[in-house]
Each structure stands twice: as structure tokens, then as C-alpha cells.
Design a protein around this motif. Structure first.
Motif, PDB file in Angstrom:
ATOM      1  N   THR A   1       0.914  -1.299   0.054  1.00  0.00           N
ATOM      2  CA  THR A   1      -0.098   0.071   0.003  1.00  0.00           C
ATOM      3  C   THR A   1       0.980   1.208  -0.071  1.00  0.00           C
ATOM      4  O   THR A   1       0.656   2.043  -0.819  1.00  0.00           O
ATOM      5  N   GLU A   2       1.906   1.300   0.750  1.00  0.00           N
ATOM      6  CA  GLU A   2       2.965   2.457   0.840  1.00  0.00           C
ATOM      7  C   GLU A   2       3.506   2.535  -0.519  1.00  0.00           C
ATOM      8  O   GLU A   2       3.639   3.637  -0.907  1.00  0.00           O
ATOM      9  N   TYR A   3       3.968   1.422  -1.033  1.00  0.00           N
ATOM     10  CA  TYR A   3       4.540   1.585  -2.284  1.00  0.00           C
ATOM     11  C   TYR A   3       3.523   2.176  -3.407  1.00  0.00           C
ATOM     12  O   TYR A   3       4.089   3.075  -4.250  1.00  0.00           O
ATOM     13  N   ILE A   4       2.431   1.764  -3.487  1.00  0.00           N
ATOM     14  CA  ILE A   4       1.356   2.474  -4.528  1.00  0.00           C
ATOM     15  C   ILE A   4       1.298   3.804  -4.359  1.00  0.00           C
ATOM     16  O   ILE A   4       1.360   4.730  -5.083  1.00  0.00           O
ATOM     17  N   LYS A   5       1.129   4.154  -2.787  1.00  0.00           N
ATOM     18  CA  LYS A   5       1.041   5.559  -2.663  1.00  0.00           C
ATOM     19  C   LYS A   5       2.275   6.293  -2.947  1.00  0.00           C
ATOM     20  O   LYS A   5       2.140   7.481  -3.594  1.00  0.00           O
ATOM     21  N   HIS A   6       3.306   5.997  -3.026  1.00  0.00           N
ATOM     22  CA  HIS A   6       4.613   6.594  -3.329  1.00  0.00           C
ATOM     23  C   HIS A   6       4.593   6.840  -4.828  1.00  0.00           C
ATOM     24  O   HIS A   6       4.554   7.712  -5.324  1.00  0.00           O
ATOM     25  N   CYS A   7       3.999   5.606  -5.577  1.00  0.00           N
ATOM     26  CA  CYS A   7       3.984   5.795  -7.233  1.00  0.00           C
ATOM     27  C   CYS A   7       3.062   6.843  -7.436  1.00  0.00           C
ATOM     28  O   CYS A   7       3.439   7.508  -8.388  1.00  0.00           O
ATOM     29  N   PHE A   8       1.868   6.794  -7.009  1.00  0.00           N
ATOM     30  CA  PHE A   8       0.922   8.093  -7.252  1.00  0.00           C
ATOM     31  C   PHE A   8       1.460   9.384  -6.940  1.00  0.00           C
ATOM     32  O   PHE A   8       1.455  10.197  -7.733  1.00  0.00           O
ATOM     33  N   GLU A   9       2.195   9.407  -5.868  1.00  0.00           N
ATOM     34  CA  GLU A   9       2.560  10.881  -5.800  1.00  0.00           C
ATOM     35  C   GLU A   9       3.563  10.943  -6.597  1.00  0.00           C
ATOM     36  O   GLU A   9       3.772  12.262  -7.240  1.00  0.00           O
TER      37      GLU A   9
END
Length: 80
Positions: free
Chosen positions: A51-59
Motif C-alpha cells: 500500500t505504501e509503495y502504491i501511494k509513493h508511485c501515485f505521488e
């Protein structure tokens, strides 16, 4: 990582559950790895990391868009 055959996992399900609480257990069938059994704590930690990785990718994507670092779909596909 501890490995069991599917038959051993079936015969010794209680042992499988205890082993999985200590660390992931790989299950193989017909000499091929098919699944990994893990504790709920390990699973939840893995999901949180994803989840944190996906958030990072979106940011990162938002920053790229704001800075105009984009290409059109046709160029993207050609570069693949």
C-alpha cells in the motif's frame, strides 16, 4: 524457508499452521512450488508495504504530471 509437499501439508495441517507462525512455508505439488503459507501478521505487514509503495508511485506520478514529465501513449508503447 521451510518447504512441504502438498500431501505433507495436508497430513500435518496443525504442524503447517505452527510453522507458518514462525515463518513462511512453501508448499509444492508435483515438484513445483505453488503457494506460500504465512502468518496473518506477515501478510498484513506485506500488504501495508504494498500500500505504501502504491501511494509513493501515485505521488511520484503527480509530481511528474505537474512538471510536465509526460509522454503520449503511442510513444510509451513504442519504447516498451
Amino acid at each position: 524457508m521451510h518447504t512441504l509437499t502438498a500431501n505433507d501439508a495436508k497430513r500435518n495441517f496443525g504442524e503447517l499452521l505452527l510453522s507458518a507462525q514462525r515463518g513462511p512455508v512453501k508448499i509444492s505439488k508435483n515438484s513445483k512450488d505453488v503457494v506460500v503459507v504465512m502468518s496473518i501478521q506477515d501478510y498484513e505487514e506485506l500488504e501495508a508495504i504494498k500500500t505504501e509503495y502504491i501511494k509513493h508511485c501515485f505521488e511520484a506520478a503527480k509530481v511528474d504530471l505537474a512538471q510536465g514529465n509526460t509522454i503520449d501513449g503511442e510513444t510509451f508503447l513504442k519504447n516498451l
